[in-house]
Design a protein around this motif. Structure first.
Motif, PDB file in Angstrom:
ATOM      1  N   LEU A   1       0.908  -1.077   0.046  1.00 51.62           N
ATOM      2  CA  LEU A   1      -0.009  -0.088  -0.062  1.00 51.62           C
ATOM      3  C   LEU A   1       0.913   1.210  -0.062  1.00 51.62           C
ATOM      4  CD1 LEU A   1      -2.830   1.173   0.290  1.00 51.62           C
ATOM      5  CD2 LEU A   1      -2.598   1.026   2.616  1.00 51.62           C
ATOM      6  N   SER A   2       0.689   2.240  -0.907  1.00 57.49           N
ATOM      7  CA  SER A   2       1.394   3.290  -1.231  1.00 57.49           C
ATOM      8  C   SER A   2       0.376   4.647  -0.946  1.00 57.49           C
ATOM      9  CB  SER A   2       2.132   3.474  -2.595  1.00 57.49           C
ATOM     10  OG  SER A   2       2.962   4.690  -2.452  1.00 57.49           O
ATOM     11  N   ILE A   3       0.666   5.481  -0.006  1.00 54.44           N
ATOM     12  CA  ILE A   3      -0.322   6.726   0.073  1.00 54.44           C
ATOM     13  C   ILE A   3       0.626   7.782   0.398  1.00 54.44           C
ATOM     14  CG2 ILE A   3      -2.067   5.204   0.878  1.00 54.44           C
ATOM     15  CD1 ILE A   3      -1.321   6.316   3.801  1.00 54.44           C
ATOM     16  N   GLN A   4      -0.178   9.022   0.426  1.00 57.17           N
ATOM     17  CA  GLN A   4       0.617  10.314   0.702  1.00 57.17           C
ATOM     18  C   GLN A   4       0.440  10.788   2.092  1.00 57.17           C
ATOM     19  OE1 GLN A   4       1.892  12.301  -1.541  1.00 57.17           O
ATOM     20  NE2 GLN A   4       1.700  10.844  -3.210  1.00 57.17           N
ATOM     21  N   GLU A   5       1.532  11.279   2.437  1.00 55.36           N
ATOM     22  CA  GLU A   5       1.418  11.672   4.102  1.00 55.36           C
ATOM     23  C   GLU A   5       0.427  12.450   4.306  1.00 55.36           C
ATOM     24  OE1 GLU A   5       5.179  13.817   5.037  1.00 55.36           O
ATOM     25  OE2 GLU A   5       5.172  13.033   6.833  1.00 55.36           O
ATOM     26  N   GLY A   6      -0.327  12.316   5.530  1.00 56.41           N
ATOM     27  CA  GLY A   6      -1.478  12.859   5.802  1.00 56.41           C
ATOM     28  C   GLY A   6      -2.555  11.953   5.617  1.00 56.41           C
TER      29      GLY A   6
ATOM     30  N   TYR B   1       3.578  -4.360   8.179  1.00 58.81           N
ATOM     31  CA  TYR B   1       2.493  -4.429   9.103  1.00 58.81           C
ATOM     32  C   TYR B   1       1.827  -6.096   9.219  1.00 58.81           C
ATOM     33  CZ  TYR B   1       3.111   0.535  10.025  1.00 58.81           C
ATOM     34  OH  TYR B   1       3.135   1.638  10.297  1.00 58.81           O
ATOM     35  N   PHE B   2       2.113  -6.444  10.352  1.00 61.68           N
ATOM     36  CA  PHE B   2       1.727  -8.052  10.340  1.00 61.68           C
ATOM     37  C   PHE B   2       0.419  -8.279  11.418  1.00 61.68           C
ATOM     38  CE2 PHE B   2       5.067 -10.137   8.047  1.00 61.68           C
ATOM     39  CZ  PHE B   2       6.176  -9.130   8.225  1.00 61.68           C
ATOM     40  N   CYS B   3      -0.545  -8.979  11.302  1.00 57.00           N
ATOM     41  CA  CYS B   3      -1.468  -9.390  12.127  1.00 57.00           C
ATOM     42  C   CYS B   3      -0.928 -10.849  12.552  1.00 57.00           C
ATOM     43  CB  CYS B   3      -2.792  -9.275  11.651  1.00 57.00           C
ATOM     44  SG  CYS B   3      -3.167 -10.729  10.515  1.00 57.00           S
ATOM     45  N   ALA B   4      -1.270 -10.981  14.057  1.00 56.55           N
ATOM     46  CA  ALA B   4      -0.918 -12.146  14.488  1.00 56.55           C
ATOM     47  C   ALA B   4      -1.965 -12.933  15.373  1.00 56.55           C
ATOM     48  CB  ALA B   4       0.469 -12.199  15.188  1.00 56.55           C
ATOM     49  N   THR B   5      -2.289 -13.961  15.121  1.00 56.34           N
ATOM     50  CA  THR B   5      -3.396 -14.585  16.041  1.00 56.34           C
ATOM     51  C   THR B   5      -2.677 -15.517  16.979  1.00 56.34           C
ATOM     52  OG1 THR B   5      -3.863 -16.236  14.318  1.00 56.34           O
ATOM     53  CG2 THR B   5      -5.071 -14.153  14.410  1.00 56.34           C
TER      54      THR B   5
ATOM     55  N   LYS C   1       1.420 -12.797   6.163  1.00 52.71           N
ATOM     56  CA  LYS C   1       2.540 -12.412   5.348  1.00 52.71           C
ATOM     57  C   LYS C   1       2.905 -10.809   5.345  1.00 52.71           C
ATOM     58  CE  LYS C   1       2.578 -16.221   2.091  1.00 52.71           C
ATOM     59  NZ  LYS C   1       2.594 -16.705   0.574  1.00 52.71           N
ATOM     60  N   GLY C   2       1.978 -10.117   6.022  1.00 53.51           N
ATOM     61  CA  GLY C   2       2.208  -8.659   6.028  1.00 53.51           C
ATOM     62  C   GLY C   2       1.806  -8.107   5.114  1.00 53.51           C
ATOM     63  N   THR C   3       1.517  -6.545   5.237  1.00 52.81           N
ATOM     64  CA  THR C   3       1.186  -5.453   4.347  1.00 52.81           C
ATOM     65  C   THR C   3       2.551  -4.490   4.480  1.00 52.81           C
ATOM     66  OG1 THR C   3      -1.292  -5.527   4.736  1.00 52.81           O
ATOM     67  CG2 THR C   3      -0.265  -3.578   3.997  1.00 52.81           C
ATOM     68  N   HIS C   4       3.057  -4.320   3.393  1.00 51.22           N
ATOM     69  CA  HIS C   4       3.986  -3.364   3.213  1.00 51.22           C
ATOM     70  C   HIS C   4       3.624  -1.892   2.815  1.00 51.22           C
ATOM     71  CE1 HIS C   4       8.103  -1.892   2.978  1.00 51.22           C
ATOM     72  NE2 HIS C   4       8.096  -1.668   1.456  1.00 51.22           N
ATOM     73  N   LEU C   5       3.605  -1.148   3.782  1.00 51.25           N
ATOM     74  CA  LEU C   5       3.071   0.274   3.738  1.00 51.25           C
ATOM     75  C   LEU C   5       4.097   1.178   3.527  1.00 51.25           C
ATOM     76  CD1 LEU C   5       0.726   2.381   4.109  1.00 51.25           C
ATOM     77  CD2 LEU C   5       1.369   2.373   6.435  1.00 51.25           C
ATOM     78  N   ILE C   6       4.012   2.058   2.594  1.00 47.50           N
ATOM     79  CA  ILE C   6       4.986   3.067   1.933  1.00 47.50           C
ATOM     80  C   ILE C   6       4.268   4.680   2.201  1.00 47.50           C
ATOM     81  CG2 ILE C   6       6.260   4.161   0.142  1.00 47.50           C
ATOM     82  CD1 ILE C   6       6.799   1.312  -0.873  1.00 47.50           C
TER      83      ILE C   6
END
Lengths: 120, 113
Positions: free
Chosen positions: B11-16, B87-91, B105-110
Motif C-alpha cells: 500500500l502506497s499513500i501520501q503523507e497525511g 505491518y503484520f497481524c498475528a493470532t 505475510k504482512g502489508t508493506h506500507l509506504i
C-alpha cells in the motif's frame, strides 16, 4: 523500558557449520518463544518455553535444531549443521504466562531485535 | 503454516492520508495482535485486541475485530513518513497451552512525503 536482548545481531556462516543464538527475555517473563522469519514472510514459531520446559516444539526441525532454557531465564537456539535454507531472521520473544495475567489469558509478546543468519 | 492473510500486500499513500490494512484468519482465537516491522529490524508491538472486544484505539491507531467474519482491520490516521514499514497481524489460537502466534505475510506500507 525493559527489552528482549538477542545476540549476535548478525551471523554469517558456511553450510555444515554449527551456529548458536542467545536470547535474554524481559525480567519476570516466564514464557519465551523462538521464531524464524524468511525474507518477505511473517515469522513462524519454532519453539515455546514455559520457564525451563518446552511447551511446543512441533515446528522445530529436530534433526538439526535444538533449543534450551536451562534455568528458565535466558535461552539458546542452536543449528548443527547449518544449511543454505536456514538463512533467515531468528527472533526471540517473551511474555507473561497465563497465570500471571488477569483472566488467565495470553498476553502481549515482546520481540527482540533478531539475529540475521546468512548461510553461504 | 500461516493462518493470517493481510490485505493488501502493499500500500502506497501520501503523507497525511489514512491507511487501512485488513487481516483474515481461519481458527478461533484468544486475541489478535498487530505488529510493525521496519526493514531488517525486530517486530514492534502496536496493539492487542481480545476476542470479546470489537474495537480498540491507541493514539493514531484504530483496530477492529469481527470474530464472526474472522477478520480484523488496522487504521492508521494522519500517516507520517515514519509509518513506512511492514505491518503484520498475528493470532493466538484458543485452547491448549501452546501460545505461539501465527502471523500473516504482512502489508508493506509506504508513505510518500
Amino acid at each position: 523500558e525493559a527489552e528482549v536482548a538477542q545476540s549476535p545481531r548478525y551471523k554469517i556462516t558456511e553450510k555444515s557449520q554449527a551456529v548458536a543464538f542467545w536470547c535474554d527475555p524481559i525480567s519476570g517473563h516466564a514464557t519465551l518463544y523462538w521464531y524464524r522469519q524468511i525474507l518477505g514472510q511473517g515469522p513462524e514459531l519454532l519453539v515455546q518455553f514455559q520457564d525451563e520446559s518446552v511447551v511446543d516444539d512441533s515446528q522445530l526441525p529436530k534433526d538439526r535444531f535444538s533449543a534450551e532454557r536451562l534455568k528458565g531465564v535466558d535461552s539458546t537456539l542452536k543449528i548443527q549443521p547449518a544449511e543454505l535454507g536456514d538463512s533467515a531472521m531468528y527472533l526471540c520473544a517473551s511474555s507473561w504466562d497465563r497465570g500471571q495475567v488477569a483472566g488467565g489469558q495470553t498476553d502481549t509478546q515482546y520481540f527482540g531485535p533478531g539475529t540475521r543468519l546468512t548461510v553461504l | 503454516s500461516q493462518q493470517g492473510e493481510e490485505d493488501p500486500q502493499a500500500l502506497s499513500i501520501q503523507e497525511g492520508e489514512n491507511a487501512t490494512m485488513n487481516c483474515s484468519y481461519k481458527t478461533s482465537i484468544n486475541n489478535l495482535q498487530w505488529y510493525r516491522q521496519n526493514s531488517g529490524r525486530g517486530l514492534v508491538h502496536l496493539i492487542l485486541i481480545r476476542s470479546n472486544e470489537r474495537e480498540k484505539h491507541s493514539g493514531r491507531l484504530r483496530v477492529t475485530l469481527d470474530t464472526s467474519k474472522k477478520s480484523s482491520s488496522l487504521l492508521i490516521t494522519a500517516s507520517r513518513a515514519a509509518d513506512t514499514a511492514s505491518y503484520f497481524c498475528a493470532t493466538d489460537a484458543s485452547g491448549g497451552g501452546a501460545d505461539g502466534l501465527t502471523f500473516g505475510k504482512g502489508t508493506h506500507l509506504i508513505i510518500q512525503p
